[in-house]
Design an enzyme around this catalytic site. Structure first.
Site, short mmCIF file in Angstrom:
data_model
loop_
_atom_site.label_atom_id
_atom_site.label_comp_id
_atom_site.label_asym_id
_atom_site.label_seq_id
_atom_site.Cartn_x
_atom_site.Cartn_y
_atom_site.Cartn_z
N SER A 152 0.80 -1.24 0.00
CA SER A 152 0.00 0.00 0.00
C SER A 152 0.82 1.28 0.00
O SER A 152 0.24 2.37 -0.03
CB SER A 152 -0.95 0.01 1.20
OG SER A 152 -2.05 -0.83 0.95
N LYS A 155 -0.01 3.93 -2.62
CA LYS A 155 -0.98 5.02 -2.47
C LYS A 155 -0.30 6.38 -2.37
O LYS A 155 -0.95 7.41 -2.61
CB LYS A 155 -1.88 4.77 -1.27
CG LYS A 155 -2.77 3.54 -1.42
CD LYS A 155 -3.67 3.34 -0.21
CE LYS A 155 -4.58 2.13 -0.37
NZ LYS A 155 -3.88 0.85 -0.34
N SER A 344 -5.75 3.69 4.42
CA SER A 344 -5.26 2.80 3.35
C SER A 344 -6.41 2.19 2.57
O SER A 344 -6.52 0.97 2.42
CB SER A 344 -4.36 1.70 3.94
OG SER A 344 -3.53 1.16 2.94
#
Length: 513
Positions: A152, A155, A344
């Site tokens: 993640s 992102k 997230s």
């Protein structure tokens, strides 16, 4: 771009304050009448006080401990200094700007500390980069240019693309359009997947725009046009193209609710309720939202003199100038980016990628999203030749990005020339306090980093990552990225290794003194 509304950038007029009205004072009542009137109140107060004393003696020890107020003959303990009322207030302290002349850590000292901490628990390995945010001077580099599966941390790249391509103050609109007949309306998706099913909540990000408000406004518009009888609701969600489900994703992850087919309209970021963060998701979030809108319109239409035909079908809005009956707008991109980073949110990240692609004139698809994100990172002056993006949320194992590229992206956010990126700073989770770092940095080896380290997390089965920023003990702003691949699944020590490494930077006085 279709569906993007700049109305959110408009300034709102300040609320008007009411002017106090002065009224003549009534003549005072005689003192004797006032005493008689309040005597029962005084007696009642004395009775309550008499009952409260013994009750308080029994209740207080439960809150304050058995030794409080002489319980069982035990003398009251001395109250610790930190619990006592201060004799004087301390001076107001203001956070000052960082001192550009603060000493820069010595790379050798930083390397010695991190090499001892950044070790895997079992199999796999870590790469890492630490840079001075102001100058870009590399302070630590362990295979920093090596491509990694970043989870993640992806992102962070998506946040940069959204802020640059779409704009921090942009809002996405969800509109109700007049259809081909007077009794047909079209719900037009504009990229807001944080819709709530109740009234709009202007102070919130999730649920900023509400379907109940949209339906109420649409019902008033239909009533004003004299619409009677059954009203048909259609859905235009053609803003995105290509497969709604990225073929790079594991179907097991989809089934577990890590993500879902991507549409340009959804309730609660394609969750079943505002508070849901796990579990199965709607597999057609757009149709789910449209059906919820139709239900709200049915309720609003009862008072407006019309009904709603059961069922919603997809259709395309008429070309050319559109007749807007009602609309609601989302929270700003700035606010949504912060929510995406803090929690997230995979679904929101994928929507941002497609909206960034549309803003750049690319298709609103998987491929358009990855191309748009890569292009925006490259425009920051960060080399992307070795980078490969399979998605923009980090769920795909096909992503390949280096720790150095992530450190450079964080540096662009914290101190680069494009000030639009500063909007992402508030979204970085705070160690031990917020978001995906809220339950970390609680033990003796990491507690010194609590409240100081701000970083984006990343976790897959054999992948763990942490990229962010911290001010060291000498007041120097540092950016960092640590990524582990091929790790032993479930090994607790890997997350601790990252947290200890970031904590070491927070307490680092690494200047050789």
């Amino acid at each position: 771009m279709k569906g993007v509304d700049e109305a959110g950038a408009e300034k709102q007029a300040p609320e008007q304050q009411e002017t106090p009205v002065l009224r003549p004072r009534k003549p005072a009542k005689p003192a004797s009448k006032r005493v008689v009137r309040f005597l029962p109140l005084v007696l009642l107060t004395l009775v309550i006080a008499a009952l409260a004393v013994p009750m308080g003696l029994g209740v207080a020890p439960g809150f304050l401990g058995p030794g409080f107020m002489g319980a069982a003959g035990t003398p009251a303990p001395k109250v610790p200094a930190w619990q006592q009322v201060p004799k004087q207030l301390s001076r107001t302290q203001i956070v000052a700007p960082l001192d550009a002349s603060a000493p820069v850590p010595l790379p050798a000292d930083v390397t010695n500390q991190l090499n001892a901490l950044l070790t895997p628990d079992g199999g796999g390995d870590f790469t890492g980069v630490v840079e001075d945010a102001l100058t870009g001077l590399p302070l630590y580099d362990r295979d920093g240019a090596k491509n990694r599966v970043p989870a993640s941390n992806m992102k962070l790249l998506t946040a940069v693309a959204a802020l640059r391509a779409i704009g921090p103050e942009t809002r996405f609109s969800t509109r109700v359009l007049a259809g081909p007949s007077a009794s047909t309306i079209i719900l037009s998706a504009g990229g807001d997947v944080l819709l709530g099913d109740g009234p709009s909540q202007p102070s919130e990000v999730l649920g900023h725009a509400g379907l109940e408000t949209l339906a109420s406004d649409a019902a008033k518009a239909l009533q004003g046009r004299g619409v009677k009888g059954p009203v048909t609701v259609q859905l235009d969600d053609g803003l995105f193209t290509g497969p709604a489900l990225n073929p790079a994703w594991s179907l097991d992850d989809v089934a577990a609710g890590e993500t879902a087919p991507i549409f340009p309209i959804a309730l609660n970021s394609a969750r079943t309720s505002p508070g849901a963060t796990t579990g199965a998701r709607p597999q057609d979030a757009a149709l789910t939202a449209a059906e919820a809108f139709a239900e709200k319109l049915q309720a609003a239409g009862a008072a407006a003199g019309f009904t709603v035909v059961p069922g919603v079908e997809r259709a395309s809005a008429p070309a050319g100038k559109q007749d807007v009956l009602a609309s609601v707008v989302s929270a700003t991109v700035r606010e949504q980016v912060d929510l995406m980073l803090e929690t997230s949110d995979n679904y929101l990240a994928e929507v941002f990628g497609r909206m960034a692609a549309l803003s750049a004139g690319k298709p609103g698809s998987n491929d358009g999203a990855t191309a748009a994100v890569s292009a925006q990172v490259a425009e920051l002056g960060i080399a992307t030749d070795s980078m490969h993006l399979a998605d923009v949320s980090g769920l795909a194992l096909g992503n390949q990005v280096s720790a150095r590229q992530f450190a450079d992206v964080v540096r662009a956010i914290t101190s680069g020339p494009d000030t639009r990126l500063r909007a992402a700073l508030a979204g970085f989770p705070v160690a031990g306090l917020t978001g995906t770092l809220g339950d970390r940095y609680g033990d003796a080896s990491t507690s010194q980093g609590a409240g100081l380290v701000r970083a984006k997390t990343g976790t897959l089965n054999s992948v763990i990552a942490l990229s962010g920023y911290v001010v060291d003990a000498n007041g120097r702003l540092l950016v960092f990225s640590f990524i582990g691949n091929g790790l032993t699944p479930g090994a607790a020590g890997n997350k601790v290794a990252l947290d200890r490494s970031a904590t070491a930077l927070a307490s680092c006085g690494c200047t050789g003194g």
